[in-house]
Enzyme design. Structure first.
Site, PDB file in Angstrom:
ATOM      1  N   GLU A 248      12.158   3.977  15.183  1.00 34.68           N
ATOM      2  CA  GLU A 248      12.959   3.213  16.155  1.00 34.68           C
ATOM      3  C   GLU A 248      12.078   2.566  17.222  1.00 34.68           C
ATOM      4  OE1 GLU A 248      15.614   5.438  18.813  1.00 34.68           O
ATOM      5  OE2 GLU A 248      14.487   7.250  18.324  1.00 34.68           O
TER       6      GLU A 248
ATOM      7  N   ARG B 124     -13.088  -1.099   8.288  1.00 33.03           N
ATOM      8  CA  ARG B 124     -13.360  -2.457   8.768  1.00 33.03           C
ATOM      9  C   ARG B 124     -12.286  -3.398   8.224  1.00 33.03           C
ATOM     10  NH1 ARG B 124     -16.440  -6.575   6.554  1.00 33.03           N
ATOM     11  NH2 ARG B 124     -17.218  -5.190   4.919  1.00 33.03           N
TER      12      ARG B 124
ATOM     13  N   THR C 156      -2.529  -2.001  -6.687  1.00 35.88           N
ATOM     14  CA  THR C 156      -1.724  -1.894  -7.908  1.00 35.88           C
ATOM     15  C   THR C 156      -0.509  -2.825  -7.921  1.00 35.88           C
ATOM     16  OG1 THR C 156      -2.458   0.338  -8.278  1.00 35.88           O
ATOM     17  CG2 THR C 156      -0.344  -0.238  -9.245  1.00 35.88           C
TER      18      THR C 156
ATOM     19  N   CYS D  19      -4.894   3.631 -11.478  1.00 34.01           N
ATOM     20  CA  CYS D  19      -3.870   4.076 -10.519  1.00 34.01           C
ATOM     21  C   CYS D  19      -3.183   5.359 -10.980  1.00 34.01           C
ATOM     22  CB  CYS D  19      -2.852   2.961 -10.296  1.00 34.01           C
ATOM     23  SG  CYS D  19      -1.555   3.439  -9.157  1.00 34.01           S
TER      24      CYS D  19
ATOM     25  N   TYR E   3     -10.946   2.717   2.273  1.00 34.63           N
ATOM     26  CA  TYR E   3      -9.721   3.441   1.890  1.00 34.63           C
ATOM     27  C   TYR E   3     -10.049   4.801   1.258  1.00 34.63           C
ATOM     28  CZ  TYR E   3      -6.515  -0.710   1.687  1.00 34.63           C
ATOM     29  OH  TYR E   3      -5.724  -1.787   1.939  1.00 34.63           O
TER      30      TYR E   3
ATOM     31  N   TYR F 248       3.432   5.857 -20.048  1.00 33.76           N
ATOM     32  CA  TYR F 248       2.808   4.523 -20.133  1.00 33.76           C
ATOM     33  C   TYR F 248       2.534   4.147 -21.579  1.00 33.76           C
ATOM     34  CZ  TYR F 248       2.351   2.986 -15.379  1.00 33.76           C
ATOM     35  OH  TYR F 248       2.641   2.499 -14.140  1.00 33.76           O
TER      36      TYR F 248
ATOM     37  N   GLU G 265      -9.397   8.578   2.812  1.00 31.58           N
ATOM     38  CA  GLU G 265      -8.351   9.362   2.146  1.00 31.58           C
ATOM     39  C   GLU G 265      -8.917  10.700   1.653  1.00 31.58           C
ATOM     40  OE1 GLU G 265      -5.350   5.789   0.677  1.00 31.58           O
ATOM     41  OE2 GLU G 265      -6.700   6.645  -0.797  1.00 31.58           O
TER      42      GLU G 265
ATOM     43  N   LYS H 142      -4.210  10.880  -6.321  1.00 31.44           N
ATOM     44  CA  LYS H 142      -4.672  10.925  -4.918  1.00 31.44           C
ATOM     45  C   LYS H 142      -3.524  11.330  -4.000  1.00 31.44           C
ATOM     46  CE  LYS H 142      -3.840   7.729  -2.528  1.00 31.44           C
ATOM     47  NZ  LYS H 142      -4.467   6.423  -2.442  1.00 31.44           N
TER      48      LYS H 142
ATOM     49  N   ARG I   2     -21.233   3.113   8.094  1.00 30.72           N
ATOM     50  CA  ARG I   2     -22.266   2.248   8.669  1.00 30.72           C
ATOM     51  C   ARG I   2     -21.743   1.442   9.860  1.00 30.72           C
ATOM     52  NH1 ARG I   2     -23.551  -2.157   3.848  1.00 30.72           N
ATOM     53  NH2 ARG I   2     -21.448  -2.960   3.607  1.00 30.72           N
TER      54      ARG I   2
ATOM     55  N   CYS J 241      -4.312   6.022  -7.275  1.00 29.46           N
ATOM     56  CA  CYS J 241      -3.179   6.187  -6.339  1.00 29.46           C
ATOM     57  C   CYS J 241      -2.332   7.436  -6.582  1.00 29.46           C
ATOM     58  CB  CYS J 241      -2.240   4.993  -6.402  1.00 29.46           C
ATOM     59  SG  CYS J 241      -2.858   3.525  -7.185  1.00 29.46           S
TER      60      CYS J 241
ATOM     61  N   HIS K 115      18.171   6.956  15.714  1.00 28.74           N
ATOM     62  CA  HIS K 115      17.671   7.937  16.661  1.00 28.74           C
ATOM     63  C   HIS K 115      17.943   9.358  16.175  1.00 28.74           C
ATOM     64  CE1 HIS K 115      16.322   9.253  20.561  1.00 28.74           C
ATOM     65  NE2 HIS K 115      17.387  10.030  20.665  1.00 28.74           N
TER      66      HIS K 115
ATOM     67  N   SER L 263      -2.147  -0.808 -14.809  1.00 33.84           N
ATOM     68  CA  SER L 263      -0.881  -1.262 -14.225  1.00 33.84           C
ATOM     69  C   SER L 263      -0.595  -2.730 -14.540  1.00 33.84           C
ATOM     70  CB  SER L 263      -0.917  -1.093 -12.708  1.00 33.84           C
ATOM     71  OG  SER L 263      -1.173   0.247 -12.385  1.00 33.84           O
ATOM     72  N   GLY L 264      -1.593  -3.606 -14.342  1.00 39.27           N
ATOM     73  CA  GLY L 264      -1.383  -5.039 -14.554  1.00 39.27           C
ATOM     74  C   GLY L 264      -1.223  -5.373 -16.030  1.00 39.27           C
TER      75      GLY L 264
ATOM     76  N   GLY M 165     -17.245   1.446  -2.245  1.00 38.07           N
ATOM     77  CA  GLY M 165     -16.596   0.264  -2.793  1.00 38.07           C
ATOM     78  C   GLY M 165     -16.440   0.340  -4.302  1.00 38.07           C
TER      79      GLY M 165
HETATM   80  P1  NDP Z   1     -13.718  -0.381   0.368  1.00 35.66           P
HETATM   81  O1  NDP Z   1     -14.255  -1.702  -0.015  1.00 35.66           O
HETATM   82  O2  NDP Z   1     -12.389  -0.272   0.992  1.00 35.66           O
HETATM   83  O3  NDP Z   1     -14.760   0.345   1.330  1.00 35.66           O
HETATM   84  C1  NDP Z   1     -16.116   0.467   0.999  1.00 35.66           C
HETATM   85  C2  NDP Z   1     -16.807   1.199   2.132  1.00 35.66           C
HETATM   86  O4  NDP Z   1     -18.157   1.430   1.777  1.00 35.66           O
HETATM   87  C3  NDP Z   1     -16.822   0.395   3.413  1.00 35.66           C
HETATM   88  O5  NDP Z   1     -16.668   1.283   4.492  1.00 35.66           O
HETATM   89  C4  NDP Z   1     -18.223  -0.221   3.411  1.00 35.66           C
HETATM   90  O6  NDP Z   1     -18.730  -0.461   4.686  1.00 35.66           O
HETATM   91  C5  NDP Z   1     -19.011   0.890   2.771  1.00 35.66           C
HETATM   92  N1  NDP Z   1     -20.225   0.433   2.123  1.00 35.66           N
HETATM   93  C6  NDP Z   1     -20.347  -0.434   1.085  1.00 35.66           C
HETATM   94  N2  NDP Z   1     -21.642  -0.564   0.726  1.00 35.66           N
HETATM   95  C7  NDP Z   1     -22.343   0.227   1.553  1.00 35.66           C
HETATM   96  C8  NDP Z   1     -23.720   0.519   1.683  1.00 35.66           C
HETATM   97  N3  NDP Z   1     -24.623  -0.029   0.894  1.00 35.66           N
HETATM   98  N4  NDP Z   1     -24.102   1.389   2.637  1.00 35.66           N
HETATM   99  C9  NDP Z   1     -23.189   1.961   3.453  1.00 35.66           C
HETATM  100  N5  NDP Z   1     -21.868   1.723   3.377  1.00 35.66           N
HETATM  101  C10 NDP Z   1     -21.455   0.866   2.449  1.00 35.66           C
HETATM  102  O7  NDP Z   1     -13.860   0.467  -0.960  1.00 35.66           O
HETATM  103  P2  NDP Z   1     -13.160   1.765  -1.494  1.00 35.66           P
HETATM  104  O8  NDP Z   1     -14.096   2.271  -2.525  1.00 35.66           O
HETATM  105  O9  NDP Z   1     -12.764   2.688  -0.395  1.00 35.66           O
HETATM  106  O10 NDP Z   1     -11.832   1.208  -2.160  1.00 35.66           O
HETATM  107  C11 NDP Z   1     -11.886   0.105  -3.066  1.00 35.66           C
HETATM  108  C12 NDP Z   1     -10.615  -0.688  -3.026  1.00 35.66           C
HETATM  109  O11 NDP Z   1      -9.617   0.034  -3.718  1.00 35.66           O
HETATM  110  C13 NDP Z   1     -10.018  -0.905  -1.628  1.00 35.66           C
HETATM  111  O12 NDP Z   1     -10.569  -1.998  -0.961  1.00 35.66           O
HETATM  112  C14 NDP Z   1      -8.570  -1.094  -1.940  1.00 35.66           C
HETATM  113  O13 NDP Z   1      -8.352  -2.444  -2.254  1.00 35.66           O
HETATM  114  C15 NDP Z   1      -8.358  -0.215  -3.150  1.00 35.66           C
HETATM  115  N6  NDP Z   1      -7.724   1.060  -2.764  1.00 35.66           N
HETATM  116  C16 NDP Z   1      -6.479   1.050  -2.216  1.00 35.66           C
HETATM  117  C17 NDP Z   1      -5.885   2.225  -1.822  1.00 35.66           C
HETATM  118  C18 NDP Z   1      -4.530   2.205  -1.202  1.00 35.66           C
HETATM  119  O14 NDP Z   1      -3.837   1.199  -1.309  1.00 35.66           O
HETATM  120  N7  NDP Z   1      -4.122   3.270  -0.491  1.00 35.66           N
HETATM  121  C19 NDP Z   1      -6.543   3.513  -2.002  1.00 35.66           C
HETATM  122  C20 NDP Z   1      -7.840   3.407  -2.565  1.00 35.66           C
HETATM  123  C21 NDP Z   1      -8.398   2.222  -2.924  1.00 35.66           C
HETATM  124  P3  NDP Z   1     -18.451  -1.847   5.440  1.00 35.66           P
HETATM  125  O15 NDP Z   1     -17.080  -1.769   5.990  1.00 35.66           O
HETATM  126  O16 NDP Z   1     -19.495  -1.880   6.489  1.00 35.66           O
HETATM  127  O17 NDP Z   1     -18.626  -2.919   4.424  1.00 35.66           O
END
Ligand code: NDP
Length: 449
Positions: free
Chosen positions: A436, A201, A307, A42, A174, A98, A178, A50, A195, A47, A431, A14-15, A258
């Site tokens: 609203e 979080r 994105t 994406c 996320y 694209y 999802e 998904k 965790r 995105c 309404h 995208s970028g 992550g």
């Molecule tokens: P996130 O960073 O959002 O979440 C990672 C999750 O994994 C957290 O719950 C984290 O826990 C957990 N985690 C990480 N390491 C460990 C570990 N060693 N043991 C146990 N749990 C762990 O990553 P995602 O992969 O879900 O998404 C990546 C990024 O992609 C998002 O941050 C977002 O920016 C983007 N995205 C956006 C979307 C949208 O706009 N709808 C959709 C999908 C992705 P903890 O919270 O404790 O750190």
């Protein structure tokens, strides 16, 4: 010195695509290399597909909901391969679109790596450029516990041949929530291992609690405060051993722990480009790296990994380097949505963040949306406004419930424009809608901070 290109872009996501198109439109000679698929994560494995899967999952419940409205719809079965084939067809179409967007550039379907700050190896060919833009995005983190080779990540989930009956989802971000909603909505039994005590979080606490409750009501088992010790294959199934000794038996383990910046093997050292401790390219406010002719945009910089942010950064950079000056985007309060079930829309500060800055008025409403008064489904919508008490500016808006993403887009304009609670109050509602409620919240729920 004459270079082959004014600017070369590594990564056609995208970028990268937005930057390349805009720079070429301003008259620059642009080269772009993409090693996997045009449109990047994406469009191909993020995105867009998904959201199609989320829509598919919603139909299952919609059929059951319709009984309350007098419909007699027999419970159907879901054909996963048919959904994936339809999704693939649409993604192929977008992928082609694209690729066509690159007509004004010289495109390479190859991997590019740095030889020095102005020279790249592009699929074995030596290419030089005055400037280089790194837009290689991110990749899912692969866990390292024993048996981790048995998990799949989001890249793989879009091409599963069948939908397994029992799926363990690891992570509370996320992607985890999802996909938990998608798998559950399409009929799988889902266990979610997080965790923390609540998913997501960093999001507003009321929204996190509301989502956890909705997921459990939908039949998803949430294992709170748990981590995985190992995975043991048992025949075709997998046994997930949690650190506290609990076991989960599943047919598939989906890991969403992550994403990290995709810079491995890019040869950044050869070009003098610095990264942070996690491999993300460090940039200044103008997207410039430690090498003055090299820039980086999007997830590879690991800041706001969204994105539209990557697109804004690419567009701005092209305008700054080759156009009449950068177009301004407000990246302080970027609205975002989680396409969980139900979805979440959010913009600005959470209650906890705002409270740190001083006295904050909280307006909160929880209600059964109109559709579910007849459908009978137990599902609550939550809406919250976070208002700075001194200025009465609305500094945050959060929603869990149907259409949250659609509703928050409009609200984010108001909030970015500095709307006050009084501006919300004098706005006449539409309404009957859920939206609203955002202009009819009269009673302050509490003061924090
Ligand atoms: P996130 O960073 O959002 O979440 C990672 C999750 O994994 C957290 O719950 C984290 O826990 C957990 N985690 C990480 N390491 C460990 C570990 N060693 N043991 C146990 N749990 C762990 O990553 P995602 O992969 O879900 O998404 C990546 C990024 O992609 C998002 O941050 C977002 O920016 C983007 N995205 C956006 C979307 C949208 O706009 N709808 C959709 C999908 C992705 P903890 O919270 O404790 O750190």
């Amino acid at each position: 010195m004459a270079y082959d290109f004014d600017v070369f872009v590594i990564g056609g996501g995208s970028g990268g695509v937005r930057f390349a198109r805009m720079a070429a439109g301003h008259g620059a000679k642009v080269g772009v290399a993409e090693e996997r698929f045009w449109g990047g994560t994406c469009v191909n494995i993020g995105c867009v597909p998904k959201k199609l899967l989320v829509m598919a999952a919603e139909y299952g419940a919609a059929a059951a909901d319709s009984a309350g409205f007098g419909w007699d719809v027999p419970a159907g079965t879901h054909d996963w391969p048919r959904l994936i084939a339809a999704k693939n067809k649409e993604i192929d179409r977008l992928n082609g679109a694209y690729k066509r967007l690159m007509a004004t550039c010289t495109s390479y379907e190859a991997r590019a790596t740095f030889l020095d700050a102005h020279t790249l190896d592009v699929g074995g060919q030596r290419v030089t450029a005055e400037r280089i833009v790194i837009a290689t995005g991110g990749r899912p983190v692969r866990p390292t516990f024993p048996g981790a080779e048995h998990v799949i990540v989001s890249d793989d989930a879009f091409y599963l041949p069948e939908l397994p009956k029992r799926i363990a989802v690891l992570g509370g971000g996320y992607i985890a929530v999802e996909f938990a909603g998608i798998f559950s909505g399409l009929g799988a039994k889902v266990d979610l291992v997080i965790r923390q005590q609540l998913p997501l979080r960093g999001f507003d606490e009321d929204i996190r609690e509301g989502l956890a409750e909705a997921m459990e009501t939908q039949g998803i088992t949430i294992h709170r405060g748990k981590t995985v010790a190992s995975i043991e294959p048992i025949g075709d199934a997998k046994r997930v051993h949690l650190a506290d000794g609990t076991m989960i038996d599943a047919d598939l383990v989906f890991s969403a722990l992550g994403r990290h910046a995709y810079t491995q093997g890019l040869g950044l050292d050869a070009a003098g480009v610095e990264t942070n401790g996690f491999g993300a390219v460090t940039v200044n406010a103008e997207s410039q790296t430690s090498a003055s002719n090299i820039y980086a945009i999007g997830d590879v910089t690991d800041r706001l990994n969204l994105t539209p942010v990557a697109i804004a950064e690419g567009h701005s950079l092209a305008d700054r380097l080759y156009g009449a000056g950068p177009r301004k985007w407000d990246l302080d309060r970027v609205a975002t949505a989680v396409f969980s079930s139900p979805p979440i829309g959010t913009v600005g500060l959470t209650e906890a963040e705002a409270a740190k800055g001083g006295p904050t008025d909280i307006y909160l409403t929880k209600f059964t949306p109109m559709r579910h008064t007849l459908s009978g489904r137990t599902r609550k919508t939550i809406m919250k406004l976070v208002v700075d008490q001194a200025t009465q500016k609305v500094v945050g808006a959060h929603m869990l419930g149907e259409d949250a993403a659609e509703i928050l887009q409009g609200l984010s304009i108001a909030i970015n424009a500095g709307a006050t609670k009084a501006d919300f109050d004098r706005t006449v509602g539409i309404h009957p809608t859920a939206a609203e409620e955002f202009v009819t919240m009269r009673t302050r729920a509490r003061v924090v901070g």
